[in-house]
Write a protein that holds these residues in place. Structure first.
Motif, PDB file in Angstrom:
ATOM      1  N   TYR A 155      -2.025   2.044   0.191  1.00  0.00           N
ATOM      2  CA  TYR A 155      -1.774   2.420  -1.285  1.00  0.00           C
ATOM      3  C   TYR A 155      -1.285   1.137  -2.049  1.00  0.00           C
ATOM      4  O   TYR A 155      -1.533   1.293  -3.384  1.00  0.00           O
ATOM      5  N   CYS A 156      -0.730   0.404  -1.672  1.00  0.00           N
ATOM      6  CA  CYS A 156      -0.168  -0.909  -2.396  1.00  0.00           C
ATOM      7  C   CYS A 156      -1.339  -1.680  -2.980  1.00  0.00           C
ATOM      8  O   CYS A 156      -1.387  -2.149  -3.969  1.00  0.00           O
ATOM      9  N   LEU A 157      -2.405  -1.774  -1.784  1.00  0.00           N
ATOM     10  CA  LEU A 157      -3.451  -2.709  -2.184  1.00  0.00           C
ATOM     11  C   LEU A 157      -4.224  -1.871  -3.289  1.00  0.00           C
ATOM     12  O   LEU A 157      -4.911  -2.863  -4.352  1.00  0.00           O
ATOM     13  N   LEU A 158      -4.565  -0.623  -3.154  1.00  0.00           N
ATOM     14  CA  LEU A 158      -5.304  -0.150  -4.314  1.00  0.00           C
ATOM     15  C   LEU A 158      -4.562  -0.292  -5.716  1.00  0.00           C
ATOM     16  O   LEU A 158      -5.475  -0.283  -6.665  1.00  0.00           O
ATOM     17  N   GLY A 159      -3.523   0.071  -5.351  1.00  0.00           N
ATOM     18  CA  GLY A 159      -2.672   0.060  -6.774  1.00  0.00           C
ATOM     19  C   GLY A 159      -2.810  -1.314  -7.483  1.00  0.00           C
ATOM     20  O   GLY A 159      -2.769  -1.789  -8.610  1.00  0.00           O
ATOM     21  N   LEU A 185       0.182   1.198   7.914  1.00  0.00           N
ATOM     22  CA  LEU A 185      -1.219   0.880   7.362  1.00  0.00           C
ATOM     23  C   LEU A 185      -1.332   1.597   6.072  1.00  0.00           C
ATOM     24  O   LEU A 185      -2.073   1.192   5.095  1.00  0.00           O
ATOM     25  N   LEU A 186      -1.216   3.056   6.273  1.00  0.00           N
ATOM     26  CA  LEU A 186      -1.206   3.841   5.128  1.00  0.00           C
ATOM     27  C   LEU A 186      -0.539   3.392   3.701  1.00  0.00           C
ATOM     28  O   LEU A 186      -1.155   3.104   2.607  1.00  0.00           O
ATOM     29  N   TRP A 187       0.649   2.947   3.814  1.00  0.00           N
ATOM     30  CA  TRP A 187       1.417   2.115   2.846  1.00  0.00           C
ATOM     31  C   TRP A 187       0.963   1.262   2.304  1.00  0.00           C
ATOM     32  O   TRP A 187       0.749   0.811   0.988  1.00  0.00           O
ATOM     33  N   GLY A 233       0.430  -7.026  -3.096  1.00  0.00           N
ATOM     34  CA  GLY A 233       0.638  -7.402  -4.789  1.00  0.00           C
ATOM     35  C   GLY A 233      -0.409  -8.813  -4.961  1.00  0.00           C
ATOM     36  O   GLY A 233      -1.236  -8.828  -5.673  1.00  0.00           O
ATOM     37  N   LEU A 234      -0.210  -9.840  -4.031  1.00  0.00           N
ATOM     38  CA  LEU A 234      -1.086 -11.060  -4.021  1.00  0.00           C
ATOM     39  C   LEU A 234      -2.532 -10.675  -3.781  1.00  0.00           C
ATOM     40  O   LEU A 234      -3.398 -11.172  -4.778  1.00  0.00           O
ATOM     41  N   ILE A 235      -2.791  -9.664  -2.923  1.00  0.00           N
ATOM     42  CA  ILE A 235      -4.242  -9.914  -2.633  1.00  0.00           C
ATOM     43  C   ILE A 235      -4.996  -8.806  -3.593  1.00  0.00           C
ATOM     44  O   ILE A 235      -6.072  -9.187  -4.124  1.00  0.00           O
ATOM     45  N   GLY A 236      -4.112  -7.705  -3.993  1.00  0.00           N
ATOM     46  CA  GLY A 236      -4.818  -6.929  -4.862  1.00  0.00           C
ATOM     47  C   GLY A 236      -4.780  -7.489  -6.179  1.00  0.00           C
ATOM     48  O   GLY A 236      -5.726  -7.257  -7.005  1.00  0.00           O
ATOM     49  N   LEU A 241       9.058  -4.181   1.751  1.00  0.00           N
ATOM     50  CA  LEU A 241       9.176  -5.313   0.673  1.00  0.00           C
ATOM     51  C   LEU A 241       8.006  -6.127   1.025  1.00  0.00           C
ATOM     52  O   LEU A 241       7.366  -6.811   0.079  1.00  0.00           O
ATOM     53  N   ILE A 242       7.806  -6.520   2.197  1.00  0.00           N
ATOM     54  CA  ILE A 242       6.831  -7.719   2.648  1.00  0.00           C
ATOM     55  C   ILE A 242       5.355  -7.186   2.561  1.00  0.00           C
ATOM     56  O   ILE A 242       4.742  -7.951   1.970  1.00  0.00           O
ATOM     57  N   ILE A 243       5.276  -6.104   2.799  1.00  0.00           N
ATOM     58  CA  ILE A 243       3.843  -5.484   2.564  1.00  0.00           C
ATOM     59  C   ILE A 243       3.614  -5.492   0.980  1.00  0.00           C
ATOM     60  O   ILE A 243       2.495  -5.820   0.725  1.00  0.00           O
TER      61      ILE A 243
END
Length: 296
Positions: free
Chosen positions: A100-104, A95-97, A14-17, A7-9
């Motif tokens: 994925y979250c950053l790309l999305g 890191l992989l997770w 979500g903010l950065i992306g 959740l933290i990641i």
């Protein structure tokens, strides 16, 4: 505690992306360089996209979240953010997770639309597959029923042919000539005339429901109402038919007909009046029939 890490990641990425999506060229109007969506909208879409990442991994058959959970349990760790866990090999899964979250989140609405499209496509494919499977089952059942019916008809027809053949051997078949053309077994056996002794053998056709077939209407009629048939009428068809010898009650009648579907032309033989009348008609010579049918 690995869920808290997840959740933290998601919050951070979500903010950065969302910020990346806001500043990207795709969020700017080309002529005026104004932003299409506000920062708040982009952040919201970023969070929405990260929430959909687990579903995306599910569609992609990825076991990333399971691997994170399993490795955490094996190492007895509670959080990747603990200082002693930062160097653990399983940190690469986090890191992989994060990636994925950053790309999305950076893709925002495009990522969400992609998932929606993929879900709808898979649903349509599944629905289509179910319909195809149902059709295959239905067609298989029809084929099995058709084969069973054909087998029953063939067995019955063979028995009927044997009975009819035995019943006409005493008189009728003595006047019928031998088979001269194996490919068209009735040709030349019945005198090669479709009119004789005041009787006429004729054939008409209608379109059949079966592709490339014609529905034949075979008729034998008398030329005078004062000269009806005597005894039964026998029709001799091509031996490829399940019933190649047809017995029709004709005694006292002036006209009898028989219908059968056929793929191609062949010679029909007819015997009436206890074998005294023999008629023959080659369908390949009938000009009113389709040429492709006559050539088959």
């Amino acid at each position: 505690m690995y869920l808290l890490d997840i959740l933290i990641i998601m919050i951070i990425t979500g903010l950065i992306g969302g910020a990346v999506n806001y500043l990207s060229d795709s969020n700017k109007v080309t002529d005026t360089s104004k932003f299409k969506r506000s920062l708040l909208e982009c952040l919201f879409l970023g969070f929405a996209a990260t929430i959909m990442i687990p579903f995306f991994l599910k569609l992609a058959d990825s076991s990333l979240l399971q691997d994170i959970n399993i490795k955490n349990e094996k190492n007895g760790s509670y959080s990747v953010f603990c200082k002693e866990n930062l160097a653990l090999p399983f940190a690469q899964n986090y890191l992989l997770w994060s990636a994925y979250c950053l790309l999305g989140a950076a893709a925002g609405m495009k990522f969400i639309e992609l998932l929606i499209s993929k879900v709808l496509t898979q649903a349509e494919k599944q629905e289509l597959q179910e319909k195809v499977q149902e059709k295959v089952k239905a067609d298989k059942k029809k084929i099995e029923n058709l084969l069973a019916t054909e087998h029953l008809m063939t067995s019955t027809s063979n028995s009927e042919n044997q009975i009819i053949t035995k019943s006409v051997q005493t008189g009728v078949q003595k006047s019928i000539g031998p088979i001269k053309y194996p490919g068209d077994p009735q040709k030349g056996r019945f005198g090669c005339k479709n009119k004789d002794n005041g009787r006429t053998l004729s054939v008409e056709y209608t379109d059949s429901r079966i592709k490339d077939f014609l529905n034949l209407i075979i008729t034998v009629s008398t030329d005078s109402p004062n000269h009806p048939f005597e005894g039964d009428l026998y029709l001799y068809l091509h031996d490829s038919f399940a019933k190649s010898l047809i017995k029709i009650e004709a005694d006292g009648k002036e006209k009898v007909s028989y219908e059968i579907p056929s793929y191609g032309a062949f010679t029909i033989g007819a015997s009436a009046d206890d074998g005294r009348t023999l008629l023959e008609l080659d369908l390949s010579e009938l000009k009113n029939f389709p040429e492709d049918f006559r050539n088959r």
